[in-house]
Design a protein around this motif. Structure first.
Motif, PDB file in Angstrom:
ATOM      1  N   HIS A 118      -8.228  70.633  -6.493  1.00 41.75           N
ATOM      2  CA  HIS A 118      -9.492  70.881  -6.846  1.00 41.75           C
ATOM      3  C   HIS A 118      -9.574  70.903  -8.426  1.00 41.75           C
ATOM      4  O   HIS A 118     -10.247  70.242  -9.307  1.00 41.75           O
ATOM      5  CB  HIS A 118     -10.497  71.706  -6.344  1.00 41.75           C
ATOM      6  CG  HIS A 118     -10.750  71.410  -4.921  1.00 41.75           C
ATOM      7  ND1 HIS A 118      -9.907  71.528  -3.871  1.00 41.75           N
ATOM      8  CD2 HIS A 118     -12.090  70.897  -4.331  1.00 41.75           C
ATOM      9  CE1 HIS A 118     -10.690  70.671  -2.937  1.00 41.75           C
ATOM     10  NE2 HIS A 118     -11.854  70.801  -3.091  1.00 41.75           N
ATOM     11  N   GLU A 119      -8.963  71.979  -9.134  1.00 38.73           N
ATOM     12  CA  GLU A 119      -9.135  72.135 -10.423  1.00 38.73           C
ATOM     13  C   GLU A 119      -8.602  71.060 -11.341  1.00 38.73           C
ATOM     14  O   GLU A 119      -9.052  70.877 -12.377  1.00 38.73           O
ATOM     15  CB  GLU A 119      -8.336  73.566 -10.608  1.00 38.73           C
ATOM     16  CG  GLU A 119      -9.050  74.877 -10.006  1.00 38.73           C
ATOM     17  CD  GLU A 119      -8.192  76.068 -10.256  1.00 38.73           C
ATOM     18  OE1 GLU A 119      -9.006  77.041 -10.089  1.00 38.73           O
ATOM     19  OE2 GLU A 119      -7.084  76.028 -10.468  1.00 38.73           O
ATOM     20  N   ALA A 120      -7.262  70.424 -10.567  1.00 37.93           N
ATOM     21  CA  ALA A 120      -6.865  69.298 -11.559  1.00 37.93           C
ATOM     22  C   ALA A 120      -7.798  68.367 -11.786  1.00 37.93           C
ATOM     23  O   ALA A 120      -7.745  67.551 -12.656  1.00 37.93           O
ATOM     24  CB  ALA A 120      -5.656  68.829 -10.696  1.00 37.93           C
ATOM     25  N   ARG A 121      -8.711  68.203 -10.703  1.00 37.52           N
ATOM     26  CA  ARG A 121      -9.744  67.061 -10.824  1.00 37.52           C
ATOM     27  C   ARG A 121     -11.025  67.685 -11.414  1.00 37.52           C
ATOM     28  O   ARG A 121     -12.096  66.919 -11.490  1.00 37.52           O
ATOM     29  CB  ARG A 121     -10.017  66.462  -9.603  1.00 37.52           C
ATOM     30  CG  ARG A 121      -8.735  65.839  -8.953  1.00 37.52           C
ATOM     31  CD  ARG A 121      -8.815  64.385  -8.952  1.00 37.52           C
ATOM     32  NE  ARG A 121     -10.061  63.627  -8.567  1.00 37.52           N
ATOM     33  CZ  ARG A 121     -10.009  62.831  -7.517  1.00 37.52           C
ATOM     34  NH1 ARG A 121      -8.798  62.550  -6.928  1.00 37.52           N
ATOM     35  NH2 ARG A 121     -11.120  62.359  -7.146  1.00 37.52           N
ATOM     36  N   GLY A 122     -11.151  68.865 -11.872  1.00 39.46           N
ATOM     37  CA  GLY A 122     -12.232  69.406 -12.557  1.00 39.46           C
ATOM     38  C   GLY A 122     -13.359  69.747 -11.313  1.00 39.46           C
ATOM     39  O   GLY A 122     -14.644  69.520 -11.495  1.00 39.46           O
ATOM     40  N   THR A 123     -12.891  69.635  -9.984  1.00 38.15           N
ATOM     41  CA  THR A 123     -13.984  69.774  -8.929  1.00 38.15           C
ATOM     42  C   THR A 123     -13.934  71.437  -8.397  1.00 38.15           C
ATOM     43  O   THR A 123     -12.834  72.135  -8.628  1.00 38.15           O
ATOM     44  CB  THR A 123     -13.509  68.947  -7.665  1.00 38.15           C
ATOM     45  OG1 THR A 123     -13.452  67.644  -8.223  1.00 38.15           O
ATOM     46  CG2 THR A 123     -14.592  69.028  -6.596  1.00 38.15           C
ATOM     47  N   THR A 124     -15.360  71.865  -8.308  1.00 30.64           N
ATOM     48  CA  THR A 124     -15.247  73.418  -7.913  1.00 30.64           C
ATOM     49  C   THR A 124     -14.688  73.514  -6.607  1.00 30.64           C
ATOM     50  O   THR A 124     -14.977  72.884  -5.433  1.00 30.64           O
ATOM     51  CB  THR A 124     -16.850  73.782  -7.983  1.00 30.64           C
ATOM     52  OG1 THR A 124     -17.570  73.480  -9.326  1.00 30.64           O
ATOM     53  CG2 THR A 124     -17.064  75.054  -7.611  1.00 30.64           C
ATOM     54  N   LEU A 133     -12.036  64.866  -2.333  1.00 35.39           N
ATOM     55  CA  LEU A 133     -12.608  63.338  -2.448  1.00 35.39           C
ATOM     56  C   LEU A 133     -14.320  63.393  -2.458  1.00 35.39           C
ATOM     57  O   LEU A 133     -14.910  62.870  -3.297  1.00 35.39           O
ATOM     58  CB  LEU A 133     -12.226  62.439  -1.370  1.00 35.39           C
ATOM     59  CG  LEU A 133     -10.814  61.564  -1.651  1.00 35.39           C
ATOM     60  CD1 LEU A 133     -10.618  60.675  -0.570  1.00 35.39           C
ATOM     61  CD2 LEU A 133     -10.452  61.081  -2.967  1.00 35.39           C
ATOM     62  N   LEU A 134     -14.742  63.880  -1.407  1.00 26.81           N
ATOM     63  CA  LEU A 134     -15.909  64.105  -1.140  1.00 26.81           C
ATOM     64  C   LEU A 134     -16.754  64.886  -2.253  1.00 26.81           C
ATOM     65  O   LEU A 134     -17.616  64.461  -2.951  1.00 26.81           O
ATOM     66  CB  LEU A 134     -16.505  64.763   0.070  1.00 26.81           C
ATOM     67  CG  LEU A 134     -16.115  63.819   1.204  1.00 26.81           C
ATOM     68  CD1 LEU A 134     -15.877  64.820   2.826  1.00 26.81           C
ATOM     69  CD2 LEU A 134     -17.070  62.632   1.472  1.00 26.81           C
ATOM     70  N   ALA A 135     -16.247  66.185  -2.681  1.00 22.12           N
ATOM     71  CA  ALA A 135     -16.883  67.115  -3.580  1.00 22.12           C
ATOM     72  C   ALA A 135     -16.974  66.490  -4.768  1.00 22.12           C
ATOM     73  O   ALA A 135     -17.794  66.734  -5.580  1.00 22.12           O
ATOM     74  CB  ALA A 135     -16.133  68.484  -3.682  1.00 22.12           C
ATOM     75  N   SER A 136     -15.766  65.636  -5.403  1.00 20.04           N
ATOM     76  CA  SER A 136     -15.645  64.939  -6.685  1.00 20.04           C
ATOM     77  C   SER A 136     -16.645  63.958  -6.615  1.00 20.04           C
ATOM     78  O   SER A 136     -17.011  63.271  -7.818  1.00 20.04           O
ATOM     79  CB  SER A 136     -14.410  64.570  -6.962  1.00 20.04           C
ATOM     80  OG  SER A 136     -13.890  63.469  -5.966  1.00 20.04           O
ATOM     81  N   ASN A 137     -17.431  63.675  -5.452  1.00 16.97           N
ATOM     82  CA  ASN A 137     -18.348  62.565  -5.453  1.00 16.97           C
ATOM     83  C   ASN A 137     -19.823  63.168  -5.013  1.00 16.97           C
ATOM     84  O   ASN A 137     -20.597  62.388  -4.563  1.00 16.97           O
ATOM     85  CB  ASN A 137     -18.093  61.387  -4.664  1.00 16.97           C
ATOM     86  CG  ASN A 137     -17.055  60.343  -5.315  1.00 16.97           C
ATOM     87  OD1 ASN A 137     -17.286  59.748  -6.123  1.00 16.97           O
ATOM     88  ND2 ASN A 137     -15.781  60.531  -4.834  1.00 16.97           N
ATOM     89  N   GLY A 138     -20.079  64.291  -5.434  1.00 12.80           N
ATOM     90  CA  GLY A 138     -21.032  64.975  -5.400  1.00 12.80           C
ATOM     91  C   GLY A 138     -21.580  65.517  -3.995  1.00 12.80           C
ATOM     92  O   GLY A 138     -22.932  65.682  -3.740  1.00 12.80           O
ATOM     93  N   VAL A 139     -20.695  65.718  -3.351  1.00 15.73           N
ATOM     94  CA  VAL A 139     -21.254  66.274  -1.857  1.00 15.73           C
ATOM     95  C   VAL A 139     -20.752  67.644  -2.042  1.00 15.73           C
ATOM     96  O   VAL A 139     -19.683  68.090  -2.472  1.00 15.73           O
ATOM     97  CB  VAL A 139     -20.469  65.519  -0.831  1.00 15.73           C
ATOM     98  CG1 VAL A 139     -20.755  66.018   0.508  1.00 15.73           C
ATOM     99  CG2 VAL A 139     -20.518  64.006  -0.721  1.00 15.73           C
TER     100      VAL A 139
END
Ligand code: ADP
Length: 181
Positions: A101-107, A74-80
């Motif tokens: 993470h991958e499903a949401r396109g987040t590293t 949640l945090l990473a997908s919001n720029g943290v």
């Protein structure tokens, strides 16, 4: 969004006293100094609140890691930039977090803080190895509980061969290489 606003989860997995928290805090300081939004999801703090009541068996350890992974995502997908110094002993638990993470396109990056148990047990920051040896506790990861080391981590740090600053620098280099800094 520039790189200062690029989120990612960096999971530091390894044995107790491997250096996960120390490296995470050192990196967090550097990143904050450069204007990045950073959170460190500390394992002990999480267990006190988010995972209160969970134990240290396989299932509860898995649940703990999934909860932490959920918050991190949640945090990473919001720029943290989320640093997670948490043992996470089971490969399938870590894999599930990576997949979400991958499903949401987040590293999601996995760092194996690969300090050998012989070194960790001498450091024994929280006295856990001594307690296990004295028979006061059982189920200590790497001693009488499993630790499945990552086979292909994004980075492996052998802290016994490095200073804390060097270790944080290795991690910084990884983030630069992946376009996060
Ligand atoms: P963990 O979070 O993995 O349980 P900690 O970070 O709490 O471990 O403790 C690691 C200990 O090892 C600290 O006392 C730290 O100062 C020491 N240490 C020595 N060299 C390093 C290094 N290169 N990287 C991280 N920690 C190191």
């Amino acid at each position: 969004m520039g790189v200062t606003g690029t989120g990612a989860t960096v999971w530091l997995t390894g044995l107790p006293s491997a250096g996960k928290t120390t490296i995470a805090q050192a990196l967090a300081g550097r990143l904050r100094g450069d204007g990045h939004r950073v959170e460190v999801l500390d394992g002990d703090e999480i267990r006190e609140f988010l995972s209160a009541g969970l134990g240290f068996g396989r299932e509860d350890r898995h649940t703990n890691v999934q909860r932490i992974g959920f918050v991190a995502e949640l945090l990473a997908s919001n720029g943290v930039k989320v640093l997670v110094p948490v043992i996470a002993p089971y490969a399938d638990s870590r894999e599930a977090v990576r997949k979400r993470h991958e499903a949401r396109g987040t590293t999601y990056l996995e760092v194996h803080v690969a300090t050998p148990v012989e070194v960790c047990s001498v450091r024994d920051v929280k006295g856990l190895y001594a307690k296990q040896a004295a028979g006061e506790i059982s189920g200590l990861t790497g001693v009488d509980d499993p630790y499945e080391a990552p086979e292909l981590p994004d980075l492996r740090i052998e802290t016994q061969d490095h200073t804390v600053e060097d270790s944080a620098a290795l991690l910084t280099a990884l983030l630069v290489e992946r376009g996060l800094l």
